[in-house]
Scaffold this motif. Structure first.
Motif, PDB file in Angstrom:
ATOM      1  N   ARG A  30      -4.759 -12.387   3.882  1.00 46.45           N
ATOM      2  CA  ARG A  30      -4.841 -10.907   4.390  1.00 46.45           C
ATOM      3  C   ARG A  30      -4.638 -11.056   6.040  1.00 46.45           C
ATOM      4  N   ARG A  31      -5.258 -12.054   6.578  1.00 46.92           N
ATOM      5  CA  ARG A  31      -5.299 -11.973   8.097  1.00 46.92           C
ATOM      6  C   ARG A  31      -3.649 -12.350   8.320  1.00 46.92           C
ATOM      7  N   ALA A  32      -3.170 -13.238   7.733  1.00 50.63           N
ATOM      8  CA  ALA A  32      -1.799 -13.873   7.882  1.00 50.63           C
ATOM      9  C   ALA A  32      -0.948 -12.355   7.661  1.00 50.63           C
ATOM     10  N   ARG A  33      -1.150 -11.620   6.700  1.00 47.37           N
ATOM     11  CA  ARG A  33      -0.162 -10.282   6.687  1.00 47.37           C
ATOM     12  C   ARG A  33      -0.394  -9.482   7.844  1.00 47.37           C
ATOM     13  N   ARG A  34      -1.694  -9.171   8.210  1.00 46.46           N
ATOM     14  CA  ARG A  34      -2.140  -8.368   9.180  1.00 46.46           C
ATOM     15  C   ARG A  34      -1.474  -8.928  10.547  1.00 46.46           C
ATOM     16  N   LEU A  35      -1.362 -10.267  10.814  1.00 40.32           N
ATOM     17  CA  LEU A  35      -0.850 -10.707  11.912  1.00 40.32           C
ATOM     18  C   LEU A  35       0.805 -10.580  11.792  1.00 40.32           C
ATOM     19  N   LEU A  36       1.154 -10.729  10.847  1.00 41.61           N
ATOM     20  CA  LEU A  36       2.886 -10.552  10.718  1.00 41.61           C
ATOM     21  C   LEU A  36       3.332  -8.968  10.817  1.00 41.61           C
TER      22      LEU A  36
END
Length: 111
Positions: free
Chosen positions: A104-110
């Motif tokens: 989830r954090r990786a999606r937000r970051l991208l």
């Protein structure tokens, strides 16, 4: 009939001559039919918008239902494993939760 009861009765209308301020019965009927037709159109438009808005949820549910039997089998296997080794299930659950949060954090970051 007493005088009190006559005073409470509504005044009698003459049905033969229509008033110019009120529409005739056929005009009123046409107005009501037009209003009903417009309400039907509005309902059809809103139903179409609702179906469009809920389409991703419906597609996701259908995809989940395609895998219903394998998910039940997987749940049964996990239940048997957790009955034999409860600590390993907790460890796997913690890892899955951490992986989900990381994803989830990786999606937000991208974004």
């Amino acid at each position: 009939m007493s005088a009190d009861s006559r005073s409470r009765l509504p005044a009698r209308r003459d049905v033969t001559e229509p008033s110019s301020a009120t529409p005739s019965r056929t005009e009123r009927k046409a107005q009501l039919e037009a209003r009903i037709e417009q309400q039907r159109i509005d309902i059809l438009v809103e139903a179409s918008r609702y179906r469009e808005a809920s389409r991703p949820i419906d597609e996701g549910w259908q995809a989940l239902m395609r895998f219903k039997a394998p998910l039940y089998a997987l749940g049964g296997v996990l239940l048997l494993k957790s009955a034999r080794h409860p600590n390993s299930l907790l460890r796997v659950a913690k890892r899955l939760a951490a992986g989900a949060l990381l994803l989830r954090r990786a999606r937000r970051l991208l974004r």
